[in-house]
Design a protein around this motif. Structure first.
Motif, PDB file in Angstrom:
ATOM      1  N   MET A 288       0.831  -1.190   0.000  1.00  0.00           N
ATOM      2  CA  MET A 288       0.000   0.000   0.000  1.00  0.00           C
ATOM      3  C   MET A 288       0.867   1.242   0.000  1.00  0.00           C
ATOM      4  SD  MET A 288      -3.380  -0.017   2.340  1.00  0.00           S
ATOM      5  CE  MET A 288      -4.201  -1.574   2.336  1.00  0.00           C
ATOM      6  N   ALA A 289       0.377   2.260  -0.649  1.00  0.00           N
ATOM      7  CA  ALA A 289       1.089   3.536  -0.684  1.00  0.00           C
ATOM      8  C   ALA A 289       0.204   4.607  -0.065  1.00  0.00           C
ATOM      9  CB  ALA A 289       1.435   3.902  -2.122  1.00  0.00           C
ATOM     10  N   ARG A 290       0.839   5.594   0.527  1.00  0.00           N
ATOM     11  CA  ARG A 290       0.110   6.722   1.103  1.00  0.00           C
ATOM     12  C   ARG A 290       0.406   7.956   0.262  1.00  0.00           C
ATOM     13  NH1 ARG A 290      -0.771   7.855   7.284  1.00  0.00           N
ATOM     14  NH2 ARG A 290      -1.139   5.657   6.970  1.00  0.00           N
ATOM     15  N   VAL A 291      -0.664   8.591  -0.176  1.00  0.00           N
ATOM     16  CA  VAL A 291      -0.555   9.796  -0.995  1.00  0.00           C
ATOM     17  C   VAL A 291      -1.247  10.924  -0.248  1.00  0.00           C
ATOM     18  CG1 VAL A 291      -1.091  10.833  -3.225  1.00  0.00           C
ATOM     19  CG2 VAL A 291      -0.618   8.374  -3.091  1.00  0.00           C
ATOM     20  N   VAL A 292      -0.581  12.063  -0.182  1.00  0.00           N
ATOM     21  CA  VAL A 292      -1.137  13.234   0.505  1.00  0.00           C
ATOM     22  C   VAL A 292      -1.495  14.288  -0.533  1.00  0.00           C
ATOM     23  CG1 VAL A 292      -0.605  15.129   2.087  1.00  0.00           C
ATOM     24  CG2 VAL A 292       0.126  12.801   2.632  1.00  0.00           C
ATOM     25  N   VAL A 293      -2.683  14.861  -0.363  1.00  0.00           N
ATOM     26  CA  VAL A 293      -3.119  15.982  -1.189  1.00  0.00           C
ATOM     27  C   VAL A 293      -3.275  17.182  -0.261  1.00  0.00           C
ATOM     28  CG1 VAL A 293      -4.884  16.869  -2.748  1.00  0.00           C
ATOM     29  CG2 VAL A 293      -4.348  14.410  -2.747  1.00  0.00           C
ATOM     30  N   ASP A 294      -2.460  18.203  -0.487  1.00  0.00           N
ATOM     31  CA  ASP A 294      -2.550  19.448   0.270  1.00  0.00           C
ATOM     32  C   ASP A 294      -3.316  20.463  -0.575  1.00  0.00           C
ATOM     33  OD1 ASP A 294      -0.974  18.846   2.652  1.00  0.00           O
ATOM     34  OD2 ASP A 294       0.720  18.711   1.274  1.00  0.00           O
ATOM     35  N   VAL A 295      -4.345  21.057  -0.001  1.00  0.00           N
ATOM     36  CA  VAL A 295      -5.188  22.024  -0.706  1.00  0.00           C
ATOM     37  C   VAL A 295      -5.079  23.363   0.022  1.00  0.00           C
ATOM     38  CG1 VAL A 295      -7.530  22.556  -1.470  1.00  0.00           C
ATOM     39  CG2 VAL A 295      -6.770  20.163  -1.380  1.00  0.00           C
ATOM     40  N   MET A 296      -4.768  24.407  -0.733  1.00  0.00           N
ATOM     41  CA  MET A 296      -4.614  25.742  -0.154  1.00  0.00           C
ATOM     42  C   MET A 296      -5.361  26.763  -1.003  1.00  0.00           C
ATOM     43  SD  MET A 296      -2.718  25.497   2.532  1.00  0.00           S
ATOM     44  CE  MET A 296      -2.246  27.191   2.827  1.00  0.00           C
ATOM     45  N   PRO A 297      -5.847  27.829  -0.371  1.00  0.00           N
ATOM     46  CA  PRO A 297      -6.452  28.906  -1.162  1.00  0.00           C
ATOM     47  C   PRO A 297      -5.408  29.511  -2.101  1.00  0.00           C
ATOM     48  CG  PRO A 297      -6.796  29.263   1.197  1.00  0.00           C
ATOM     49  CD  PRO A 297      -5.852  28.122   1.054  1.00  0.00           C
TER      50      PRO A 297
ATOM     51  N   ARG B 289      -5.722  19.027   4.300  1.00  0.00           N
ATOM     52  CA  ARG B 289      -4.802  17.940   3.974  1.00  0.00           C
ATOM     53  C   ARG B 289      -5.614  16.652   3.919  1.00  0.00           C
ATOM     54  NH1 ARG B 289       0.892  16.060   6.087  1.00  0.00           N
ATOM     55  NH2 ARG B 289       0.554  13.824   6.199  1.00  0.00           N
ATOM     56  N   PHE B 290      -5.447  15.911   2.842  1.00  0.00           N
ATOM     57  CA  PHE B 290      -6.096  14.611   2.683  1.00  0.00           C
ATOM     58  C   PHE B 290      -5.018  13.550   2.571  1.00  0.00           C
ATOM     59  CE2 PHE B 290      -8.925  17.765   0.867  1.00  0.00           C
ATOM     60  CZ  PHE B 290     -10.152  17.423   1.410  1.00  0.00           C
ATOM     61  N   GLU B 291      -5.133  12.489   3.348  1.00  0.00           N
ATOM     62  CA  GLU B 291      -4.218  11.350   3.256  1.00  0.00           C
ATOM     63  C   GLU B 291      -4.986  10.180   2.666  1.00  0.00           C
ATOM     64  OE1 GLU B 291      -2.279  10.387   6.908  1.00  0.00           O
ATOM     65  OE2 GLU B 291      -1.413  12.384   7.116  1.00  0.00           O
ATOM     66  N   LEU B 292      -4.504   9.685   1.557  1.00  0.00           N
ATOM     67  CA  LEU B 292      -5.153   8.577   0.863  1.00  0.00           C
ATOM     68  C   LEU B 292      -4.234   7.371   0.888  1.00  0.00           C
ATOM     69  CD1 LEU B 292      -6.237  10.594  -2.300  1.00  0.00           C
ATOM     70  CD2 LEU B 292      -7.611  10.148  -0.287  1.00  0.00           C
ATOM     71  N   GLU B 293      -4.733   6.232   1.318  1.00  0.00           N
ATOM     72  CA  GLU B 293      -3.989   4.991   1.204  1.00  0.00           C
ATOM     73  C   GLU B 293      -4.524   4.269  -0.015  1.00  0.00           C
ATOM     74  OE1 GLU B 293      -3.400   2.480   4.550  1.00  0.00           O
ATOM     75  OE2 GLU B 293      -2.941   4.160   5.876  1.00  0.00           O
ATOM     76  N   VAL B 294      -3.634   3.973  -0.937  1.00  0.00           N
ATOM     77  CA  VAL B 294      -4.039   3.338  -2.189  1.00  0.00           C
ATOM     78  C   VAL B 294      -3.427   1.943  -2.276  1.00  0.00           C
ATOM     79  CG1 VAL B 294      -4.342   5.526  -3.387  1.00  0.00           C
ATOM     80  CG2 VAL B 294      -2.130   4.417  -3.463  1.00  0.00           C
ATOM     81  N   GLU B 295      -4.111   1.073  -2.975  1.00  0.00           N
ATOM     82  CA  GLU B 295      -3.604  -0.285  -3.155  1.00  0.00           C
ATOM     83  C   GLU B 295      -2.380  -0.272  -4.052  1.00  0.00           C
ATOM     84  OE1 GLU B 295      -6.899  -2.392  -4.819  1.00  0.00           O
ATOM     85  OE2 GLU B 295      -7.892  -2.610  -2.886  1.00  0.00           O
ATOM     86  N   GLY B 296      -1.432  -1.134  -3.751  1.00  0.00           N
ATOM     87  CA  GLY B 296      -0.254  -1.280  -4.592  1.00  0.00           C
ATOM     88  C   GLY B 296       0.696  -0.106  -4.491  1.00  0.00           C
ATOM     89  N   GLU B 297       1.465   0.065  -5.547  1.00  0.00           N
ATOM     90  CA  GLU B 297       2.471   1.127  -5.621  1.00  0.00           C
ATOM     91  C   GLU B 297       1.847   2.435  -6.093  1.00  0.00           C
ATOM     92  OE1 GLU B 297       5.818   0.749  -4.868  1.00  0.00           O
ATOM     93  OE2 GLU B 297       5.223  -1.224  -4.132  1.00  0.00           O
ATOM     94  N   ALA B 298       2.514   3.520  -5.801  1.00  0.00           N
ATOM     95  CA  ALA B 298       2.076   4.842  -6.263  1.00  0.00           C
ATOM     96  C   ALA B 298       2.634   5.072  -7.662  1.00  0.00           C
ATOM     97  CB  ALA B 298       2.527   5.921  -5.306  1.00  0.00           C
ATOM     98  N   THR B 299       2.046   4.390  -8.641  1.00  0.00           N
ATOM     99  CA  THR B 299       2.499   4.504 -10.025  1.00  0.00           C
ATOM    100  C   THR B 299       2.020   5.819 -10.633  1.00  0.00           C
ATOM    101  OG1 THR B 299       0.511   3.415 -10.853  1.00  0.00           O
ATOM    102  CG2 THR B 299       2.394   1.985 -10.286  1.00  0.00           C
ATOM    103  N   GLU B 300       2.506   6.123 -11.819  1.00  0.00           N
ATOM    104  CA  GLU B 300       2.066   7.328 -12.528  1.00  0.00           C
ATOM    105  C   GLU B 300       0.559   7.294 -12.771  1.00  0.00           C
ATOM    106  OE1 GLU B 300       3.810  10.100 -13.218  1.00  0.00           O
ATOM    107  OE2 GLU B 300       5.421   9.143 -12.083  1.00  0.00           O
ATOM    108  N   GLU B 301       0.015   6.107 -13.054  1.00  0.00           N
ATOM    109  CA  GLU B 301      -1.425   5.980 -13.282  1.00  0.00           C
ATOM    110  C   GLU B 301      -2.207   6.279 -12.000  1.00  0.00           C
ATOM    111  OE1 GLU B 301       0.786   3.475 -14.138  1.00  0.00           O
ATOM    112  OE2 GLU B 301       0.834   3.969 -16.274  1.00  0.00           O
ATOM    113  N   VAL B 302      -1.731   5.759 -10.880  1.00  0.00           N
ATOM    114  CA  VAL B 302      -2.391   6.008  -9.599  1.00  0.00           C
ATOM    115  C   VAL B 302      -2.333   7.494  -9.269  1.00  0.00           C
ATOM    116  CG1 VAL B 302      -2.215   5.614  -7.112  1.00  0.00           C
ATOM    117  CG2 VAL B 302      -2.049   3.679  -8.692  1.00  0.00           C
ATOM    118  N   LEU B 303      -1.178   8.104  -9.455  1.00  0.00           N
ATOM    119  CA  LEU B 303      -1.047   9.536  -9.154  1.00  0.00           C
ATOM    120  C   LEU B 303      -1.915  10.388 -10.078  1.00  0.00           C
ATOM    121  CD1 LEU B 303       2.749   9.782  -8.325  1.00  0.00           C
ATOM    122  CD2 LEU B 303       0.809   9.718  -6.750  1.00  0.00           C
TER     123      LEU B 303
END
Length: 81
Positions: free
Chosen positions: A1-10, A42-56
Motif C-alpha cells: 500500500m502507498a500513502r498519498v497526501v493531497v494538500d489544498v490551499m487557497p 490535507r487529505f491522506e489517501l492509502e491506495v492499493e499497490g504502488e504509487a504509479t504514474e497511473e495512480v497519481l
C-alpha cells in the motif's frame, strides 16, 4: 500500500479569513514574528499497490473533481512513506 497526501490551499489572490483569524490570535497568545497565515486542508489517501504514474494521475483527478475547488484553491499531490 502507498500513502498519498493531497494538500489544498487557497490561491494567493483569494482572501483567507480563517488564516487572518489565526494570525490575529497568535500575538494574543504570546507568539510573535508570524507575518502571514494561510489555512488549508490535507487529505491522506492509502491506495492499493504502488504509487504509479497511473495512480497519481487518478489522485490528481480526485483532487480536481472532489478534494479542491480549482476556481479558488490550488493543490499539491505527494507520496509519503
Amino acid at each position: 500500500m502507498a500513502r498519498v497526501v493531497v494538500d489544498v490551499m487557497p490561491k494567493p489572490e483569494i482572501l483567507d479569513p480563517q488564516g487572518k483569524a489565526v494570525q490575529g490570535a497568535l500575538p494574543r497568545l504570546g507568539f510573535s514574528g508570524v507575518v502571514d497565515v494561510r489555512q488549508g486542508k490535507r487529505f491522506e489517501l492509502e491506495v492499493e499497490g504502488e504509487a504509479t504514474e497511473e495512480v497519481l494521475a487518478e489522485v490528481h483527478q480526485m483532487a480536481e473533481l472532489l478534494l479542491s475547488n480549482p476556481v479558488i484553491e490550488d493543490y499539491a499531490v505527494r507520496v509519503v512513506s
